[in-house]
Design an enzyme around this catalytic site. Structure first.
Site, PDB file in Angstrom:
ATOM      1  N   SER A  35     -18.306   3.246  15.722  1.00 11.27           N
ATOM      2  CA  SER A  35     -17.895   2.151  14.846  1.00 11.27           C
ATOM      3  C   SER A  35     -18.530   2.251  13.458  1.00 11.27           C
ATOM      4  O   SER A  35     -19.757   2.410  13.330  1.00 11.27           O
ATOM      5  CB  SER A  35     -18.325   0.832  15.517  1.00 11.27           C
ATOM      6  OG  SER A  35     -18.509  -0.178  14.549  1.00 11.27           O
ATOM      7  N   GLY A  36     -17.707   2.105  12.440  1.00  9.55           N
ATOM      8  CA  GLY A  36     -18.226   2.106  11.075  1.00  9.55           C
ATOM      9  C   GLY A  36     -19.132   0.912  10.832  1.00  9.55           C
ATOM     10  O   GLY A  36     -20.198   1.029  10.210  1.00  9.55           O
ATOM     11  N   LEU A  37     -18.717  -0.244  11.333  1.00  8.24           N
ATOM     12  CA  LEU A  37     -19.535  -1.454  11.174  1.00  8.24           C
ATOM     13  C   LEU A  37     -20.905  -1.242  11.823  1.00  8.24           C
ATOM     14  O   LEU A  37     -21.945  -1.531  11.224  1.00  8.24           O
ATOM     15  CB  LEU A  37     -18.821  -2.642  11.829  1.00  8.24           C
ATOM     16  CG  LEU A  37     -19.639  -3.923  11.959  1.00  8.24           C
ATOM     17  CD1 LEU A  37     -19.923  -4.532  10.593  1.00  8.24           C
ATOM     18  CD2 LEU A  37     -18.929  -4.944  12.849  1.00  8.24           C
ATOM     19  N   ASP A  41     -20.758  -2.845   5.783  1.00  7.01           N
ATOM     20  CA  ASP A  41     -19.605  -2.031   6.182  1.00  7.01           C
ATOM     21  C   ASP A  41     -18.678  -1.891   4.982  1.00  7.01           C
ATOM     22  O   ASP A  41     -17.528  -2.317   5.005  1.00  7.01           O
ATOM     23  CB  ASP A  41     -18.905  -2.729   7.368  1.00  7.01           C
ATOM     24  CG  ASP A  41     -17.809  -1.876   7.982  1.00  7.01           C
ATOM     25  OD1 ASP A  41     -17.767  -0.661   7.708  1.00  7.01           O
ATOM     26  OD2 ASP A  41     -16.993  -2.440   8.745  1.00  7.01           O
ATOM     27  N   ASP A  89     -14.618   6.063  13.657  1.00  3.29           N
ATOM     28  CA  ASP A  89     -14.030   5.128  12.713  1.00  3.29           C
ATOM     29  C   ASP A  89     -14.214   5.750  11.320  1.00  3.29           C
ATOM     30  O   ASP A  89     -15.295   5.695  10.748  1.00  3.29           O
ATOM     31  CB  ASP A  89     -14.793   3.796  12.837  1.00  3.29           C
ATOM     32  CG  ASP A  89     -14.341   2.763  11.826  1.00  3.29           C
ATOM     33  OD1 ASP A  89     -13.421   3.065  11.046  1.00  3.29           O
ATOM     34  OD2 ASP A  89     -14.919   1.664  11.841  1.00  3.29           O
ATOM     35  N   ASP A 119     -12.916   4.845   8.545  1.00  2.00           N
ATOM     36  CA  ASP A 119     -12.591   3.903   7.456  1.00  2.00           C
ATOM     37  C   ASP A 119     -11.272   4.315   6.784  1.00  2.00           C
ATOM     38  O   ASP A 119     -10.297   4.523   7.464  1.00  2.00           O
ATOM     39  CB  ASP A 119     -13.749   3.802   6.464  1.00  2.00           C
ATOM     40  CG  ASP A 119     -14.977   3.137   7.089  1.00  2.00           C
ATOM     41  OD1 ASP A 119     -14.820   2.484   8.133  1.00  2.00           O
ATOM     42  OD2 ASP A 119     -16.078   3.279   6.546  1.00  2.00           O
ATOM     43  N   GLU A 149      -7.715   3.909   8.222  1.00  5.34           N
ATOM     44  CA  GLU A 149      -6.998   2.641   8.037  1.00  5.34           C
ATOM     45  C   GLU A 149      -6.346   2.592   6.656  1.00  5.34           C
ATOM     46  O   GLU A 149      -6.860   3.197   5.701  1.00  5.34           O
ATOM     47  CB  GLU A 149      -7.966   1.462   8.226  1.00  5.34           C
ATOM     48  CG  GLU A 149      -9.114   1.415   7.248  1.00  5.34           C
ATOM     49  CD  GLU A 149     -10.269   0.525   7.737  1.00  5.34           C
ATOM     50  OE1 GLU A 149     -10.745   0.739   8.860  1.00  5.34           O
ATOM     51  OE2 GLU A 149     -10.690  -0.364   6.974  1.00  5.34           O
ATOM     52  N   LYS A 158     -13.938   0.580   1.308  1.00  4.68           N
ATOM     53  CA  LYS A 158     -13.311  -0.415   2.187  1.00  4.68           C
ATOM     54  C   LYS A 158     -14.206  -1.649   2.356  1.00  4.68           C
ATOM     55  O   LYS A 158     -15.395  -1.638   1.991  1.00  4.68           O
ATOM     56  CB  LYS A 158     -12.993   0.200   3.553  1.00  4.68           C
ATOM     57  CG  LYS A 158     -14.145   0.794   4.321  1.00  4.68           C
ATOM     58  CD  LYS A 158     -14.998  -0.195   5.089  1.00  4.68           C
ATOM     59  CE  LYS A 158     -14.246  -1.103   5.989  1.00  4.68           C
ATOM     60  NZ  LYS A 158     -14.148  -0.582   7.368  1.00  4.68           N
ATOM     61  N   ASN A 218     -14.952  -4.637   5.506  1.00  7.99           N
ATOM     62  CA  ASN A 218     -14.691  -4.921   6.915  1.00  7.99           C
ATOM     63  C   ASN A 218     -13.526  -5.898   7.046  1.00  7.99           C
ATOM     64  O   ASN A 218     -13.376  -6.826   6.252  1.00  7.99           O
ATOM     65  CB  ASN A 218     -15.945  -5.488   7.592  1.00  7.99           C
ATOM     66  CG  ASN A 218     -15.722  -5.693   9.078  1.00  7.99           C
ATOM     67  OD1 ASN A 218     -15.262  -6.733   9.517  1.00  7.99           O
ATOM     68  ND2 ASN A 218     -16.020  -4.669   9.851  1.00  7.99           N
ATOM     69  N   SER A 219     -12.709  -5.686   8.085  1.00  5.99           N
ATOM     70  CA  SER A 219     -11.485  -6.471   8.267  1.00  5.99           C
ATOM     71  C   SER A 219     -11.734  -7.966   8.390  1.00  5.99           C
ATOM     72  O   SER A 219     -10.843  -8.777   8.134  1.00  5.99           O
ATOM     73  CB  SER A 219     -10.764  -6.001   9.528  1.00  5.99           C
ATOM     74  OG  SER A 219     -10.530  -4.633   9.463  1.00  5.99           O
ATOM     75  N   ARG A 249      -4.470   3.412  11.500  1.00  8.29           N
ATOM     76  CA  ARG A 249      -4.716   1.980  11.748  1.00  8.29           C
ATOM     77  C   ARG A 249      -4.061   1.189  10.626  1.00  8.29           C
ATOM     78  O   ARG A 249      -4.293   1.469   9.451  1.00  8.29           O
ATOM     79  CB  ARG A 249      -6.216   1.758  11.766  1.00  8.29           C
ATOM     80  CG  ARG A 249      -6.683   0.340  11.516  1.00  8.29           C
ATOM     81  CD  ARG A 249      -8.166   0.279  11.779  1.00  8.29           C
ATOM     82  NE  ARG A 249      -8.809  -0.891  11.252  1.00  8.29           N
ATOM     83  CZ  ARG A 249     -10.116  -1.153  11.408  1.00  8.29           C
ATOM     84  NH1 ARG A 249     -10.878  -0.303  12.082  1.00  8.29           N
ATOM     85  NH2 ARG A 249     -10.651  -2.238  10.904  1.00  8.29           N
ATOM     86  N   HIS A 281      -4.437  -3.749  14.340  1.00 13.68           N
ATOM     87  CA  HIS A 281      -5.602  -4.638  14.322  1.00 13.68           C
ATOM     88  C   HIS A 281      -5.167  -6.075  14.019  1.00 13.68           C
ATOM     89  O   HIS A 281      -4.175  -6.300  13.309  1.00 13.68           O
ATOM     90  CB  HIS A 281      -6.604  -4.157  13.274  1.00 13.68           C
ATOM     91  CG  HIS A 281      -8.023  -4.586  13.571  1.00 13.68           C
ATOM     92  ND1 HIS A 281      -8.393  -5.232  14.721  1.00 13.68           N
ATOM     93  CD2 HIS A 281      -9.168  -4.443  12.850  1.00 13.68           C
ATOM     94  CE1 HIS A 281      -9.687  -5.472  14.706  1.00 13.68           C
ATOM     95  NE2 HIS A 281     -10.193  -5.012  13.579  1.00 13.68           N
TER      96      HIS A 281
HETATM   97  C1  SPV Z   1     -15.538  -1.066  13.335  1.00 13.85           C
HETATM   98  O1  SPV Z   1     -16.009  -1.155  14.454  1.00 13.85           O
HETATM   99  O2  SPV Z   1     -16.192  -0.698  12.363  1.00 13.85           O
HETATM  100  C2  SPV Z   1     -14.148  -1.425  13.109  1.00 13.85           C
HETATM  101  C3  SPV Z   1     -13.548  -2.444  13.919  1.00 13.85           C
HETATM  102  O3  SPV Z   1     -13.558  -0.908  12.197  1.00 13.85           O
HETATM  103  S1  SPV Z   1     -13.640  -3.908  13.055  1.00 13.85           S
HETATM  104  O4  SPV Z   1     -15.008  -4.201  12.758  1.00 13.85           O
HETATM  105  O5  SPV Z   1     -13.000  -4.879  13.903  1.00 13.85           O
HETATM  106  O6  SPV Z   1     -12.886  -3.746  11.810  1.00 13.85           O
HETATM  107 MG    MG Z   2     -14.714  -0.072  10.808  1.00 18.71          MG
END
Ligand code: SPV
Ligand code: MG
Length: 532
Positions: A61-63, A73, A100, A102, A129, A135, A137-138, A173, A204
């Protein structure tokens, strides 16, 4: 309803992992008719924990990776810094890792280099994505700008053209739903990305229910595998994802979040208490860290590759029941508790502290009760009708090089073992001396070891501890073979064996004066409980 298909998915994913490369394993898991689960990891250690839990793959996971570095993130960690973390993760596990990626860290050109480097490092796939670098975070803010569809499709094509492993997986994504563009836009984008070569679509959503994801899945009609991240719609039953034909669920950040909670609680407790007392036992042991990172492998390699004295191994004879009434009804004597730790646990940590690296316990009576980290076991299933030498013979394959042989029901101070390890002689027994003669440095040779000797002919008592050099171990093997050929392996005891050895080879005595006890009676046990 859930449990059967879930088990099928786990069964389905595991064999692929063993038979093929990681990219192949990820590809077949994502394409399989069973729901696959990828679990978040953000470091080598968390990757190992995911693997041990049984997951067929990892979501890098990027986060979580950026947060574990103390960063946001928002592409604050450079892509090569992320690559370094991924390298540790790939080294730590055999699992396929879906990274991930990004936005791909820029345009098509950045994606090309990223994919090449990921393939070189044994990463199984990357998810990119349709947003813009850097980027966000979503779950931060609203209506984040999306990439142009054609430009993003170019990133996917460039990635597919750059992979050096045919099975490397590129997941596209779309953030269309997150950014509030609705189902039609999400479908339009997903189809464009599929046509550009994406192996799967990650759709997502940040809603609290799965309704828009399920609506998307229905209209998507399985044109290629669908991946979801149910972080916000966590209360949706997993069976609904199966019914909707979802390919893969990513549990995206729960190891990081669990670690934050556990670390915070532990810090709080220690800060408040100014003591470790409350947390010890509730946190993983240091031994557990050693196990997770594979210290045992390093120790074996040291024995193989480092010059000089090979590290000794130990055989612990722990098959006997012992007769301590109720205390030995459901467990062998060596598992009796002495101030919070079993006799055997105490013995094992003492052996480890003295540099003994490979420890084998011979189990018999209630063998299931003997399971200790870092201790190999062999079984003497005829324990009831045989004795110590038969147990030792059961461990014959482990008798290799310098070896300590020790009873499983004795306690002694560490200096005794250290002294024995430093002593001269190919076979040395540790004895509690009865006279002051042990103060002499002159080596003392064993003649006879027997509980039946008259007091006048006895200079000491064997404490159940002996050391064999590599040569001594060869002699031990020969003697065990002879005893077996004579048909008396079942009935020979350790004193008889040592006496036979002493008749043919120099066997020396290492005298001690105390700080040892064996546990044969309840009295001994209460002494053991006071043993310091
Ligand atoms: C991550 O885990 O970094 C993701 C998923 O990209 S989310 O945090 O839901 O965007
Ligand atoms: Mg991410």
């Amino acid at each position: 309803m859930d449990s059967l298909p879930l088990q099928s998915a786990k069964r389905d994913a595991a064999p692929a992992r063993r038979q093929h490369g990681r990219a192949t394993a990820l590809r077949s898991a994502i394409n399989s008719p069973f729901l696959t689960f990828l679990m978040e990891a953000h470091s080598g250690l968390s990757a190992k924990i995911v693997e041990e839990a049984g997951f067929p793959g990892i979501w890098a996971s990027g986060l979580s990776i950026s947060a574990s570095l103390g960063l946001r993130d928002s592409n604050e960690a450079s892509w090569t810094q992320v690559l370094e973390v991924l390298e540790f993760m790939a080294e730590a596990t055999t699992l396929p890792i879906l990274v991930d990626g990004d936005t791909g860290y820029g345009n098509f050109n950045n994606v090309r280099r990223l994919v090449r480097k990921l393939c070189e490092r044994g990463i199984a796939g990357v998810c990119i994505e349709d947003k813009l670098f850097p980027k966000t975070n979503s779950f931060v803010g609203e209506r984040q700008p999306l990439a142009d569809i054609e430009e993003f499709s170019g990133r996917i094509k460039a990635g597919k053209d750059s992979q050096s492993d045919d099975d490397f997986v590129i997941v596209a994504r779309t953030e269309a739903l997150i950014s509030g563009h609705g189902l039609d836009e999400a479908l339009l984008r997903a189809e464009a990305y599929r046509a550009a070569g994406a192996d799967a679509i990650l759709i997502h959503s940040k809603q609290k229910t799965a309704s828009e994801i399920l609506a998307f899945a229905e209209r998507w009609q399985n044109r290629c595998p669908l991946i979801i991240v149910p972080t916000t719609y966590h209360s949706t039953p997993t069976s609904l994802f199966r019914q909707a034909g979802i390919s893969t669920v990513i549990w995206a950040n729960h190891n990081l979040r669990a670690a934050i909670t556990a670390m915070r609680d532990t810090c709080h407790r220690i800060w408040e208490d100014e003591s470790l007392h409350e947390v010890e036992g509730r946190v993983a042991s240091v031994q557990e860290i050693f196990r997770l990172v594979g210290n045992a492998e390093l120790e074996a390699a040291e024995r193989r590759y480092l010059p000089g004295r090979a590290t000794a191994a130990a055989i612990v004879l722990a098959a006997a029941r012992g007769d301590l009434g109720d205390l030995t009804r459901d467990q062998p004597k060596c598992m009796i508790d002495v101030r919070g730790r079993s006799l055997l646990e105490r013995l094992v940590s003492l052996l480890s502290d003295s540099g003994i690296r490979s420890i084998t316990a011979v189990r018999g009576y209630h063998k299931e009760a003997i399971a200790l980290n870092g201790v190999a076991t062999v079984d003497n299933d005829r324990y009831a009708e045989t004795g110590e030498v038969y147990s030792l013979a059961c461990a014959r394959q482990r008798l290799d090089g310098e070896t300590i042989v020790v009873y499983g029901d004795i306690l002694f101070r560490r200096y005794i073992l250290d002294g024995l390890l430093a002593s001269d002689g190919d076979i040395v027994v540790a004895e509690r001396g009865f006279s002051g003669n042990y103060l002499d440095d002159a080596p003392v040779r064993l003649r006879v070891l027997s509980p039946d000797l008259p007091a006048a002919r006895t200079n000491g008592e064997w404490i159940g501890l002996a050391r064999f050099t590599a040569q001594g171990t060869v002699w031990l093997h020969q003697e065990l073979d002879l005893i077996e050929a004579e048909g008396t392996l079942e009935t020979t005891d350790m004193p008889m064996l040592m006496t036979r050895l002493a008749a043919k080879h120099p066997v020396f005595v290492h005298y001690i004066t105390g700080h040892w006890l064996d546990v044969d009676t309840l009295d001994d046990l209460s002494n053991a409980r006071n043993f310091t």
